[in-house]
Design a protein around this motif. Sequence first.
Motif, mmCIF file in Angstrom:
data_model
loop_
_atom_site.group_PDB
_atom_site.id
_atom_site.type_symbol
_atom_site.label_atom_id
_atom_site.label_comp_id
_atom_site.label_asym_id
_atom_site.label_seq_id
_atom_site.Cartn_x
_atom_site.Cartn_y
_atom_site.Cartn_z
ATOM 1 N N ASN A 197 0.810 -1.229 0.000
ATOM 2 C CA ASN A 197 0.000 0.000 0.000
ATOM 3 C C ASN A 197 0.840 1.274 0.000
ATOM 4 O OD1 ASN A 197 -2.517 -1.422 0.121
ATOM 5 N ND2 ASN A 197 -2.124 -1.814 2.292
ATOM 6 N N ILE A 198 1.921 1.253 -0.752
ATOM 7 C CA ILE A 198 2.790 2.412 -0.869
ATOM 8 C C ILE A 198 2.280 3.307 -2.003
ATOM 9 C CG2 ILE A 198 5.153 3.195 -1.300
ATOM 10 C CD1 ILE A 198 4.835 1.620 1.300
ATOM 11 N N PRO A 199 2.169 4.620 -1.786
ATOM 12 C CA PRO A 199 1.744 5.535 -2.860
ATOM 13 C C PRO A 199 2.670 5.428 -4.072
ATOM 14 C CG PRO A 199 1.728 6.647 -0.738
ATOM 15 C CD PRO A 199 2.379 5.321 -0.513
ATOM 16 N N GLU A 200 2.130 5.676 -5.244
ATOM 17 C CA GLU A 200 2.865 5.420 -6.488
ATOM 18 C C GLU A 200 4.197 6.158 -6.574
ATOM 19 O OE1 GLU A 200 2.237 5.488 -11.345
ATOM 20 O OE2 GLU A 200 0.594 6.063 -10.013
ATOM 21 N N LYS A 201 4.223 7.437 -6.243
ATOM 22 C CA LYS A 201 5.468 8.196 -6.363
ATOM 23 C C LYS A 201 6.537 7.674 -5.412
ATOM 24 C CE LYS A 201 3.668 12.576 -8.156
ATOM 25 N NZ LYS A 201 3.550 14.041 -7.942
ATOM 26 N N GLU A 202 6.124 7.357 -4.195
ATOM 27 C CA GLU A 202 7.073 6.802 -3.223
ATOM 28 C C GLU A 202 7.536 5.412 -3.666
ATOM 29 O OE1 GLU A 202 7.333 5.560 1.515
ATOM 30 O OE2 GLU A 202 5.576 6.624 0.752
ATOM 31 N N GLU A 230 7.858 4.369 -6.639
ATOM 32 C CA GLU A 230 8.803 4.556 -7.750
ATOM 33 C C GLU A 230 10.227 4.713 -7.222
ATOM 34 O OE1 GLU A 230 9.719 5.199 -11.872
ATOM 35 O OE2 GLU A 230 7.688 4.949 -11.080
ATOM 36 N N VAL A 231 10.387 5.522 -6.185
ATOM 37 C CA VAL A 231 11.712 5.753 -5.593
ATOM 38 C C VAL A 231 12.218 4.502 -4.890
ATOM 39 C CG1 VAL A 231 13.015 7.101 -3.893
ATOM 40 C CG2 VAL A 231 11.287 8.225 -5.315
ATOM 41 N N LEU A 232 11.359 3.882 -4.087
ATOM 42 C CA LEU A 232 11.769 2.691 -3.342
ATOM 43 C C LEU A 232 12.130 1.538 -4.273
ATOM 44 C CD1 LEU A 232 9.239 2.649 -0.345
ATOM 45 C CD2 LEU A 232 11.524 3.663 -0.476
ATOM 46 N N ALA A 233 11.397 1.404 -5.367
ATOM 47 C CA ALA A 233 11.681 0.337 -6.339
ATOM 48 C C ALA A 233 13.053 0.551 -6.974
ATOM 49 C CB ALA A 233 10.600 0.305 -7.413
ATOM 50 N N LYS A 293 12.140 -4.057 3.279
ATOM 51 C CA LYS A 293 12.893 -3.336 4.311
ATOM 52 C C LYS A 293 12.670 -1.837 4.190
ATOM 53 C CE LYS A 293 16.766 -6.586 4.769
ATOM 54 N NZ LYS A 293 18.214 -6.762 4.492
ATOM 55 N N LEU A 294 12.620 -1.362 2.962
ATOM 56 C CA LEU A 294 12.513 0.075 2.732
ATOM 57 C C LEU A 294 11.156 0.652 3.109
ATOM 58 C CD1 LEU A 294 14.390 0.187 -0.689
ATOM 59 C CD2 LEU A 294 15.195 1.183 1.463
ATOM 60 N N THR A 295 10.208 -0.215 3.434
ATOM 61 C CA THR A 295 8.903 0.252 3.913
ATOM 62 C C THR A 295 8.873 0.366 5.435
ATOM 63 O OG1 THR A 295 7.961 -1.988 4.057
ATOM 64 C CG2 THR A 295 7.767 -0.843 1.946
ATOM 65 N N ASP A 296 9.986 -0.026 6.072
ATOM 66 C CA ASP A 296 10.076 -0.021 7.528
ATOM 67 C C ASP A 296 10.851 1.218 7.985
ATOM 68 O OD1 ASP A 296 10.259 -0.647 10.221
ATOM 69 O OD2 ASP A 296 11.863 -2.121 9.948
ATOM 70 N N ASN A 297 10.219 2.081 8.748
ATOM 71 C CA ASN A 297 10.862 3.321 9.184
ATOM 72 C C ASN A 297 12.122 3.066 10.009
ATOM 73 O OD1 ASN A 297 9.108 5.133 7.943
ATOM 74 N ND2 ASN A 297 7.648 5.060 9.640
ATOM 75 N N GLU A 298 12.106 2.012 10.806
ATOM 76 C CA GLU A 298 13.282 1.692 11.622
ATOM 77 C C GLU A 298 14.483 1.366 10.721
ATOM 78 O OE1 GLU A 298 14.671 -1.514 15.071
ATOM 79 O OE2 GLU A 298 12.537 -1.212 14.640
ATOM 80 N N TYR A 299 14.225 0.589 9.671
ATOM 81 C CA TYR A 299 15.306 0.254 8.739
ATOM 82 C C TYR A 299 15.770 1.501 7.986
ATOM 83 C CZ TYR A 299 17.975 -1.655 4.891
ATOM 84 O OH TYR A 299 18.985 -1.900 3.984
ATOM 85 N N LEU A 300 14.824 2.354 7.576
ATOM 86 C CA LEU A 300 15.187 3.577 6.858
ATOM 87 C C LEU A 300 16.097 4.468 7.704
ATOM 88 C CD1 LEU A 300 11.833 4.540 5.092
ATOM 89 C CD2 LEU A 300 13.937 3.738 4.006
ATOM 90 N N ASN A 301 15.803 4.560 9.005
ATOM 91 C CA ASN A 301 16.645 5.351 9.908
ATOM 92 C C ASN A 301 18.029 4.725 10.042
ATOM 93 O OD1 ASN A 301 14.645 7.259 10.410
ATOM 94 N ND2 ASN A 301 13.807 6.109 12.138
ATOM 95 N N PHE A 302 18.046 3.398 10.120
ATOM 96 C CA PHE A 302 19.317 2.670 10.207
ATOM 97 C C PHE A 302 20.149 2.886 8.942
ATOM 98 C CE2 PHE A 302 21.296 -1.358 8.767
ATOM 99 C CZ PHE A 302 22.355 -1.423 9.667
ATOM 100 N N ARG A 303 19.503 2.807 7.792
ATOM 101 C CA ARG A 303 20.195 3.023 6.510
ATOM 102 C C ARG A 303 20.749 4.442 6.431
ATOM 103 N NH1 ARG A 303 17.728 5.036 1.789
ATOM 104 N NH2 ARG A 303 18.999 4.755 -0.106
ATOM 105 N N LYS A 304 19.954 5.412 6.833
ATOM 106 C CA LYS A 304 20.392 6.807 6.796
ATOM 107 C C LYS A 304 21.597 7.015 7.714
ATOM 108 C CE LYS A 304 18.755 11.547 7.579
ATOM 109 N NZ LYS A 304 17.591 12.385 7.993
#
Length: 324
Positions: free
Chosen positions: A178-183, A185-188, A200-211
Amino acid sequence: MYRIYGHETVLNIFKSVISQNKISNAYLLVGEKGLGKRFMAEYFAIMVNCKKETEKPCFKCSSCLKLMDKNHPDVFFIEPEENSIKVDTIRYITNEINIRPYEANKKIFIIDQADKMTVSAQNAFLKTLEEPPLYGLFILIASQQQKLLPTIISRCNIVRFGKESKNTIKNYLICEQNIPEKEAEVLAHIADGNFDQANKLTDNEYLNFRKETIQEIEKILTIRGFEVIEEFEFFDKNKDNIEEVLKIMLYYVRDLLIYKVTKDASFIKNIDFLNKIQQMESQLTINKLNNIINKIEQFNSQINSNVNYQLAVENLLLDMAGGL
């Protein structure tokens, strides 16, 4: 319901062997981690034991329903314990395979991460592979085929998995996450054809870890001299997740190198960090970036061996900070 995204080639192979009733006794599903091998192994098992005469799987017969609920008496899921599949597990399989199926045509063993079988386990498994009963079916899943004995590989039909298209991953994210289309596109684009990475990229905890990891390598690349040793704290904090740390760092340095050589943003995996990549690449030479990539890969191969973790990390940091 098992909805398939991509995997056209693999699915056609499965459909062909089912329609021609030429199911072999062993298949080896090979490809990098996260491409959907386990999902497709389960799907194949459902197809094989589906009770409907045509259009398998039907997802309605008793066999399909039981397998979807993971409680089919003739389908077994084998996974590593403590990061390996030991000989005792293979002995269990050997005993079970000699008992005829309770209700299905095939008794199926899905062996996930089969490349984590110990050598003794592989040798024991080889005996079962050499003379399996006609009703037996083994589906092995591996990301590192080279870790399996050649004699095991030779007795399996190999099914290779490749990365999926950006559009396939995008559709998966939109429909399943259920990810919006524009988002999406970037995640893909960042996921680079890998379903696990997309998840993983849909998980905020992982996104913070990656950043945080990318910010850490940016910091390391700006330090000169022995001060870089102080960055061991980050690696110590993330010791249990060091393989993911190294993977993120490796992809980021490769992005720096690729952009430095090509100046083409379409080749960049970490597209959400493009501005920073454009700023940093001018400060680094091709030789230095190549050297860092080699050192990260070398360190990655060391971490599963009996090395002094702190010493290995400090050597990596010094290599990354020094030289041209």
